[in-house]
Design a protein around this motif. Structure first.
Motif, PDB file in Angstrom:
ATOM      1  N   SER A   6       2.025   3.659  10.890  1.00 17.85           N
ATOM      2  CA  SER A   6       1.495   2.716   9.905  1.00 17.85           C
ATOM      3  C   SER A   6       2.565   2.029   9.068  1.00 17.85           C
ATOM      4  O   SER A   6       2.244   1.144   8.283  1.00 17.85           O
ATOM      5  CB  SER A   6       0.503   3.424   8.987  1.00 17.85           C
ATOM      6  OG  SER A   6       1.140   4.463   8.283  1.00 17.85           O
ATOM      7  N   THR A  47       3.019  -1.215   4.216  1.00 20.87           N
ATOM      8  CA  THR A  47       2.602   0.165   3.970  1.00 20.87           C
ATOM      9  C   THR A  47       3.813   1.074   3.916  1.00 20.87           C
ATOM     10  O   THR A  47       4.660   1.049   4.807  1.00 20.87           O
ATOM     11  CB  THR A  47       1.649   0.656   5.071  1.00 20.87           C
ATOM     12  OG1 THR A  47       0.515  -0.195   5.118  1.00 20.87           O
ATOM     13  CG2 THR A  47       1.191   2.075   4.803  1.00 20.87           C
ATOM     14  N   LEU A  49       0.870  -1.168   0.000  1.00 18.76           N
ATOM     15  CA  LEU A  49       0.000   0.000   0.000  1.00 18.76           C
ATOM     16  C   LEU A  49       0.902   1.211   0.000  1.00 18.76           C
ATOM     17  O   LEU A  49       1.643   1.447   0.949  1.00 18.76           O
ATOM     18  CB  LEU A  49      -0.915   0.015   1.225  1.00 18.76           C
ATOM     19  CG  LEU A  49      -1.816   1.252   1.348  1.00 18.76           C
ATOM     20  CD1 LEU A  49      -2.785   1.342   0.167  1.00 18.76           C
ATOM     21  CD2 LEU A  49      -2.574   1.220   2.657  1.00 18.76           C
ATOM     22  N   LEU A 105      -5.267   5.837   8.267  1.00 20.42           N
ATOM     23  CA  LEU A 105      -4.254   4.841   7.931  1.00 20.42           C
ATOM     24  C   LEU A 105      -3.581   4.320   9.202  1.00 20.42           C
ATOM     25  O   LEU A 105      -3.396   3.111   9.358  1.00 20.42           O
ATOM     26  CB  LEU A 105      -3.216   5.439   6.975  1.00 20.42           C
ATOM     27  CG  LEU A 105      -2.085   4.532   6.534  1.00 20.42           C
ATOM     28  CD1 LEU A 105      -2.620   3.324   5.761  1.00 20.42           C
ATOM     29  CD2 LEU A 105      -1.101   5.311   5.669  1.00 20.42           C
ATOM     30  N   SER A 120      -3.727   0.435  10.638  1.00 19.74           N
ATOM     31  CA  SER A 120      -2.439  -0.167  10.293  1.00 19.74           C
ATOM     32  C   SER A 120      -2.319  -1.614  10.757  1.00 19.74           C
ATOM     33  O   SER A 120      -1.774  -2.451  10.032  1.00 19.74           O
ATOM     34  CB  SER A 120      -1.280   0.666  10.824  1.00 19.74           C
ATOM     35  OG  SER A 120      -1.270   0.638  12.233  1.00 19.74           O
TER      36      SER A 120
END
Length: 176
Positions: A127, A105, A73, A91, A95
């Protein structure tokens, strides 16, 4: 006789009104058709199903080779962005869920003004990895990101599964 003249005059005014209304409606439809031709039907940026471009950033600490083999991501934020703090909080809040699904991420933070306070980095660090670029960065250009926040979700093979300006938009097509 006066009543007949009034009815005829009223009939003429109603017909003129109908003709003018029809002309306005026709003109609106023509304008709408021209606007539809000018407005893109697809979302700007990288298209779903395309491969992740080759890239290298942050003195080669963040590269395509370094993120291959696992879903990714990629989240783009900018200092001074009006909507970024809300999406960064979301986010950070999600997470654990995202990581639990095996998704790595990486947030790309574009610093627009070096003198402005950076309230996003502490949130984004919750995150995952944060890569910082100054000015409109090379990663934004490489990934065809035209605004922030933007989220790009890639599968383990580097194929774009989803994108959007909100986390939910990018994640909606994810099937673990």
């Amino acid at each position: 006789m006066l009543l007949t003249v009034a009815v005829v005059a009223l009939t003429v005014f109603v017909l003129i009104d109908l003709l003018l209304t029809a002309a306005v409606i026709r003109r609106l439809r023509e304008t709408e058709a021209r606007l539809a031709e000018l407005t893109p039907t697809t979302r700007p940026g990288v298209m779903t199903g395309t491969s992740m471009p080759d890239f290298s950033a942050a003195e080669d600490t963040f590269t395509r080779a370094g993120v291959s083999g696992a879903p990714l991501l990629l989240a783009f934020f900018a200092t001074g962005c009006r909507y970024c703090p809300t999406q960064a909080e979301q986010l950070a809040h999600r997470s654990a869920e995202i990581t639990g699904q095996g998704i790595r991420t990486v947030s790309v933070l574009t610093v627009i003004d070096d003198d402005a306070p950076d309230d996003l980095t502490p949130i984004l660090e919750k995150s995952g990895t944060v890569v910082t670029e100054h000015g409109p960065g090379g990663l934004m250009a490489t990934f065809s990101v035209t605004g922030t926040p933007t989220f790009l979700l890639y599968d383990r093979n580097g194929t774009l599964l989803g994108s959007g300006n909100a986390l939910e938009e990018a994640m909606e097509r994810w099937i673990p």
